[in-house]
Design a protein around this motif. Structure first.
Motif, mmCIF file in Angstrom:
data_model
loop_
_atom_site.group_PDB
_atom_site.id
_atom_site.type_symbol
_atom_site.label_atom_id
_atom_site.label_comp_id
_atom_site.label_asym_id
_atom_site.label_seq_id
_atom_site.Cartn_x
_atom_site.Cartn_y
_atom_site.Cartn_z
ATOM 1 N N PHE A 152 -3.643 -7.154 -15.803
ATOM 2 C CA PHE A 152 -5.010 -7.487 -16.202
ATOM 3 C C PHE A 152 -5.789 -8.157 -15.071
ATOM 4 N N GLU A 153 -5.103 -8.984 -14.290
ATOM 5 C CA GLU A 153 -5.765 -9.695 -13.197
ATOM 6 C C GLU A 153 -5.993 -8.817 -11.970
ATOM 7 N N GLY A 154 -5.438 -7.618 -11.974
ATOM 8 C CA GLY A 154 -5.623 -6.722 -10.840
ATOM 9 C C GLY A 154 -4.467 -6.725 -9.860
ATOM 10 N N ASN A 155 -3.399 -7.435 -10.193
ATOM 11 C CA ASN A 155 -2.214 -7.416 -9.341
ATOM 12 C C ASN A 155 -1.517 -6.067 -9.467
ATOM 13 N N ILE A 156 -1.068 -5.547 -8.346
ATOM 14 C CA ILE A 156 -0.368 -4.261 -8.360
ATOM 15 C C ILE A 156 1.076 -4.519 -8.757
ATOM 16 N N THR A 157 1.479 -3.902 -9.861
ATOM 17 C CA THR A 157 2.806 -4.147 -10.416
ATOM 18 C C THR A 157 3.803 -3.052 -10.071
ATOM 19 N N ASP A 158 3.336 -1.977 -9.474
ATOM 20 C CA ASP A 158 4.187 -0.849 -9.114
ATOM 21 C C ASP A 158 4.484 -0.906 -7.611
ATOM 22 N N GLU A 159 5.750 -1.010 -7.249
ATOM 23 C CA GLU A 159 6.152 -1.186 -5.848
ATOM 24 C C GLU A 159 5.701 -0.020 -4.965
ATOM 25 N N LYS A 160 5.843 1.216 -5.443
ATOM 26 C CA LYS A 160 5.449 2.387 -4.644
ATOM 27 C C LYS A 160 3.940 2.373 -4.376
ATOM 28 N N THR A 161 3.157 2.006 -5.379
ATOM 29 C CA THR A 161 1.706 1.928 -5.207
ATOM 30 C C THR A 161 1.345 0.850 -4.199
ATOM 31 N N LEU A 162 2.033 -0.274 -4.272
ATOM 32 C CA LEU A 162 1.800 -1.365 -3.325
ATOM 33 C C LEU A 162 2.087 -0.903 -1.890
ATOM 34 N N VAL A 163 3.207 -0.244 -1.683
ATOM 35 C CA VAL A 163 3.573 0.275 -0.361
ATOM 36 C C VAL A 163 2.540 1.303 0.105
ATOM 37 N N ASN A 164 2.132 2.200 -0.798
ATOM 38 C CA ASN A 164 1.149 3.227 -0.436
ATOM 39 C C ASN A 164 -0.199 2.612 -0.054
ATOM 40 N N LEU A 165 -0.625 1.580 -0.783
ATOM 41 C CA LEU A 165 -1.890 0.921 -0.459
ATOM 42 C C LEU A 165 -1.804 0.179 0.874
ATOM 43 N N GLU A 166 -0.698 -0.470 1.124
ATOM 44 C CA GLU A 166 -0.516 -1.160 2.408
ATOM 45 C C GLU A 166 -0.539 -0.162 3.560
ATOM 46 N N GLU A 167 0.084 0.984 3.365
ATOM 47 C CA GLU A 167 0.084 2.048 4.377
ATOM 48 C C GLU A 167 -1.336 2.605 4.568
ATOM 49 N N PHE A 168 -2.062 2.796 3.462
ATOM 50 C CA PHE A 168 -3.453 3.258 3.532
ATOM 51 C C PHE A 168 -4.288 2.282 4.365
#
Length: 178
Positions: A152-168
């Motif tokens: 709800f606060e906007g924290n990314i809870t999915d590890e793969k998505t977090l890695v993909n966003l950091e790479e982006f």
């Protein structure tokens, strides 16, 4: 003198605190301090595209949007997919830019974050290519099933998505500096 590179981040969703807005907020908080991110939140203020009004004196909201894009070093668009397409408000804003060169050779990052998003992402890439934006495969990201990947606060809870966003983010920073 402030020599930070300016990035305008556009959410394709007009919903307040949408998943797309939360992703742009994440990017603005995690991008290198050499960059300053402004999240543009006024898509709904841009009137329906009308070629008769697309003159040297377009509607004020259009002029503001175009100016923000032109003045930025780079642009990130993060959008949902609505009915296998782009949200009308985002497509409308982009249509107001077709007769200009504000996106020509502009460094752009494209993110589609939605339930599926494939068709919407294809359309976004085609439009941006048509208006001569400068993006690569590495400065694009498709995040499917976004609602289940953020809290709800906007924290990314999915590890793969977090890695993909950091790479982006890393690829987008590199692309801007090229």
């Amino acid at each position: 003198m402030d020599d930070k590179k300016k990035i305008v981040a556009v959410s394709g969703s007009t919903r307040k605190n949408s998943s797309n807005f939360k992703i742009l907020k994440f990017i603005s908080e995690h991008i290198n301090s050499d960059f300053e991110v402004e999240i543009f939140e006024d898509l709904e203020m841009i009137p329906h595209f009308n070629p008769d009004l697309d003159s040297e004196n377009p509607p004020e909201a259009v002029a503001i949007f175009r100016h923000k894009i032109a003045a930025a070093n780079a642009v990130i668009i993060c959008t949902p997919e609505y009915v296998f397409s782009l949200p009308g408000s985002l497509k409308n804003a982009l249509e107001w830019c077709v007769s200009t060169t504000v996106f020509s050779n502009k460094k752009v990052g494209l993110i589609t974050a939605s339930a599926s998003g494939e068709k919407g992402h294809e359309q976004l890439a085609l439009i941006m290519k048509t208006i001569e934006a400068d993006f690569t495969d590495q400065t694009q990201l498709l995040i499917q099933g976004i609602r289940g990947k953020l809290d709800f606060e906007g924290n990314i809870t999915d590890e793969k998505t977090l890695v993909n966003l950091e790479e982006f983010i890393k690829n987008f920073e590199k692309h801007i500096k090229e």
